[in-house]
Design a protein around this motif. Sequence first.
Motif, PDB file in Angstrom:
ATOM      1  N   SER A  23      28.160  43.477  56.457  1.00 30.31           N
ATOM      2  CA  SER A  23      28.242  43.378  58.002  1.00 30.31           C
ATOM      3  C   SER A  23      28.359  44.748  58.451  1.00 30.31           C
ATOM      4  CB  SER A  23      29.149  42.292  58.658  1.00 30.31           C
ATOM      5  OG  SER A  23      30.522  43.086  58.410  1.00 30.31           O
ATOM      6  N   ALA A  24      28.142  45.003  59.581  1.00 27.88           N
ATOM      7  CA  ALA A  24      28.163  46.314  60.244  1.00 27.88           C
ATOM      8  C   ALA A  24      29.856  46.680  60.413  1.00 27.88           C
ATOM      9  CB  ALA A  24      27.618  46.302  61.697  1.00 27.88           C
ATOM     10  N   SER A  25      30.551  45.432  60.682  1.00 33.26           N
ATOM     11  CA  SER A  25      32.158  45.822  60.681  1.00 33.26           C
ATOM     12  C   SER A  25      32.473  46.410  59.389  1.00 33.26           C
ATOM     13  CB  SER A  25      32.692  44.455  60.658  1.00 33.26           C
ATOM     14  OG  SER A  25      31.708  43.437  61.280  1.00 33.26           O
ATOM     15  N   THR A  26      32.252  45.959  58.424  1.00 35.10           N
ATOM     16  CA  THR A  26      32.515  46.458  56.883  1.00 35.10           C
ATOM     17  C   THR A  26      32.332  47.399  56.884  1.00 35.10           C
ATOM     18  OG1 THR A  26      32.325  44.004  56.141  1.00 35.10           O
ATOM     19  CG2 THR A  26      32.507  45.810  54.626  1.00 35.10           C
ATOM     20  N   ALA A  27      30.681  47.851  57.182  1.00 38.57           N
ATOM     21  CA  ALA A  27      30.350  49.381  57.157  1.00 38.57           C
ATOM     22  C   ALA A  27      30.996  50.170  57.847  1.00 38.57           C
ATOM     23  CB  ALA A  27      28.912  49.429  57.433  1.00 38.57           C
ATOM     24  N   SER A  28      31.614  49.859  59.099  1.00 44.50           N
ATOM     25  CA  SER A  28      32.259  50.714  59.957  1.00 44.50           C
ATOM     26  C   SER A  28      33.768  50.868  59.131  1.00 44.50           C
ATOM     27  CB  SER A  28      32.509  50.066  61.241  1.00 44.50           C
ATOM     28  OG  SER A  28      33.586  50.802  62.138  1.00 44.50           O
ATOM     29  N   LEU A  29      34.291  49.903  58.598  1.00 47.08           N
ATOM     30  CA  LEU A  29      35.514  50.035  58.116  1.00 47.08           C
ATOM     31  C   LEU A  29      35.347  50.957  56.886  1.00 47.08           C
ATOM     32  CD1 LEU A  29      37.167  48.358  59.802  1.00 47.08           C
ATOM     33  CD2 LEU A  29      36.824  46.385  58.303  1.00 47.08           C
ATOM     34  N   SER A  34      39.915  53.032  57.714  1.00 42.34           N
ATOM     35  CA  SER A  34      41.189  52.517  58.474  1.00 42.34           C
ATOM     36  C   SER A  34      41.297  50.888  58.370  1.00 42.34           C
ATOM     37  CB  SER A  34      41.037  52.565  59.985  1.00 42.34           C
ATOM     38  OG  SER A  34      39.848  52.098  60.599  1.00 42.34           O
ATOM     39  N   GLY A  35      40.389  50.168  57.420  1.00 40.98           N
ATOM     40  CA  GLY A  35      40.684  48.887  57.208  1.00 40.98           C
ATOM     41  C   GLY A  35      40.572  48.451  55.691  1.00 40.98           C
ATOM     42  N   PRO A  36      40.941  47.401  55.449  1.00 43.75           N
ATOM     43  CA  PRO A  36      40.880  46.913  53.768  1.00 43.75           C
ATOM     44  C   PRO A  36      39.523  46.642  53.550  1.00 43.75           C
ATOM     45  CG  PRO A  36      41.779  45.191  55.289  1.00 43.75           C
ATOM     46  CD  PRO A  36      41.325  46.294  56.323  1.00 43.75           C
ATOM     47  N   VAL A  37      39.065  47.676  52.582  1.00 47.37           N
ATOM     48  CA  VAL A  37      37.711  47.461  52.191  1.00 47.37           C
ATOM     49  C   VAL A  37      37.710  47.494  50.465  1.00 47.37           C
ATOM     50  CG1 VAL A  37      35.332  48.136  51.833  1.00 47.37           C
ATOM     51  CG2 VAL A  37      36.753  48.224  54.122  1.00 47.37           C
ATOM     52  N   SER A  38      37.074  46.641  49.552  1.00 47.60           N
ATOM     53  CA  SER A  38      37.185  46.912  48.206  1.00 47.60           C
ATOM     54  C   SER A  38      36.342  48.007  47.854  1.00 47.60           C
ATOM     55  CB  SER A  38      36.524  45.664  47.797  1.00 47.60           C
ATOM     56  OG  SER A  38      35.164  45.394  47.893  1.00 47.60           O
TER      57      SER A  38
END
Lengths: 353, 353
Positions: A23-29, A34-38
């Motif tokens: 998702s765009a949100s994940t790509a942004s992260l 600044s967010g938890p992404v694997s």
Amino acid sequence: MTDAAAAHARPTLADVAARAGVSASTASLAFSGSGPVSDATRERVFAAAKALDYAGPDPRAQSLRRGRSGIVGVVLEERVRAAFLDPVKIQMLDGISEGIVPLGAGLLLLTDTGEGAVSVANAPVDAVALIGCSPRLAHTVAQLRLRGIPMVAIEGHAGDDIIEISIDNEDATRRGAEHLRELGHSRVALVTLPLDPERTRGPLTPEREAESTSATTSERIAGARLVFPGIGGVTAGASDVEEGRLAGLALLADPETRPTAVIAQSDLLAAGVIRAAEELGLAVPADVSVLGFDGVRVDGLAPYDLTTLVQPSAAKGRAAGEALVQMLAGEHPEGTCFSSVFHRGNTTAPPAR
Amino acid sequence: MTDAAAAHARPTLADVAARAGVSASTASLAFSGSGPVSDATRERVFAAAKALDYAGPDPRAQSLRRGRSGIVGVVLEERVRAAFLDPVKIQMLDGISEGIVPLGAGLLLLTDTGEGAVSVANAPVDAVALIGCSPRLAHTVAQLRLRGIPMVAIEGHAGDDIIEISIDNEDATRRGAEHLRELGHSRVALVTLPLDPERTRGPLTPEREAESTSATTSERIAGARLVFPGIGGVTAGASDVEEGRLAGLALLADPETRPTAVIAQSDLLAAGVIRAAEELGLAVPADVSVLGFDGVRVDGLAPYDLTTLVQPSAAKGRAAGEALVQMLAGEHPEGTCFSSVFHRGNTTAPPAR
DNA sequence: CTGAAAGCGCTTACAG
DNA sequence: CTGAAAGCGCTTACAG
């Protein structure tokens, strides 16, 4: 795809996300970190970005969304060249850029002339440093205040609620004037910085002083008056050597009324007064003593070593930058007033007679 | 409402439109002046704006929507102060700000160090001028190209598709070198500008020259070789007086190997070489001739009048700015190559013996 | 750790 | 001359 075609259809975060299958949100992260992404996801996003020649999130969209542009404005009171020709301003600018390092922000040069599409009224800045005691300050401040942009003024009273970074203009000038008095001078004249928005050149009169819109100019005049109560002089149209020269010629041309010492409100003006003295066949300091202000090295003035008040220009800039950083962090910093240091050079000496 | 409260809830165009009883589109038109709006409506909008303390459309939203930020970036190859201390750069900067006047854009100062949140990689700029022949150019250019941002390089080959504003480095240096040869010099040495990204100081060697990442430096070396084929010398760590002094000391300290003339690649370096000569008890130009490059007045160098090649720095900046304006208008301007003018000062003379 | 949804504030075709 | 709608490209709570 040609460069031209690519320019017309730059990939967006959404494109990258789609190609990476997230998702765009994940790509942004993934980009902001600044967010938890694997790790796996992050790498898929980066690979997609690379494949699409995605250069990273569009700063224009980021700043709209975040409400911050990452840019600090510096308002110069004149055109860029003029500011860059003034060593004091350059030092302040450098100090500011040092002071805002924690922000990682860029420095946007603005003038207060209001010309051009990007001006104080609409520049995408998070905060602003007002450099120099511009007479147009009031208008600039009103616009910035309306926009809710934090600001700090270096030299000049911009409003009761506006942080000021200043120096001891009055006391420093007083000390310089006392030096002249101790040497035995009593016929002393001023060459002041501009007094009004029009930067009108001409003799200093009570009327013009009363209408001064430049605190710096007024304070330095006041400091001289503490020692030489009746001192008069002329106002220059800018702080540069040529203006100092014109002022010097006006002051020194007539042997009848010529002062034995001149208090110039900047080193550049002082250098001009020295040039004028030379043109008139007067020796400095034998025939005329010249006092400056700022403590910058003036181009081509050697072997003269100007007697002057050395002000901490870079420190002022740094303090201004630091104050803006604090304000952006929601704090309410205080203003600062620095002290200048008297430097005795070789341009002042006892009067001839 | 307090200032603080106001800062948290600035009015938007929609608020203004609502209060004026019109749609957001109409309010927008009223502000931009770019659409047909009746006088009565326009005034209602402005009155509402005034009542709400609306400062005008948010530039962040405008630039996202319009795809333009109204900002032109200037990439300096070093920290702001360093650039501002170089008179050549200041003149170029001023020229750029003149050249982009039709854009009404602000000038954002950027460095190519990549530090800070706002960098070449993400600054909200519409176009960029690359100032100086930075060795880090390639990386900067790659980022900008990826972002599709029009750019122009002042001095330095940034890529085949990138407009270049340059001067006749090779030919100008050749003319200066010929002047020295005509005076009778044959033992001549170079003090060059930095050659590599690390700005390594030290003797000029074939290896280092071969790995040069600075076109300007290489071109000026080539020009000198046209006249003095085997000429060697040292590379400075920056273009400033102190670096010139260090280079000068290295070159002039040993009476056995001392050259009778030095070709410095900038006036600042030349000034440093003169300082070094003075320190070593050598007279300029009697014992050593010194040639500069740039044609700027170096602070405190009087009474020396540097023999040098005068380049049109401001014109270069202006040409760069104008080229960006054209590119933003969809045109494809050509690069420009300016000519330098030889100035014979008093720092060159026939060799002593 | 990931996604769907809302919205930052504005401008611009498009209809009317 | 005016308005309704879409969308510029992203980030951020909020759920899951």
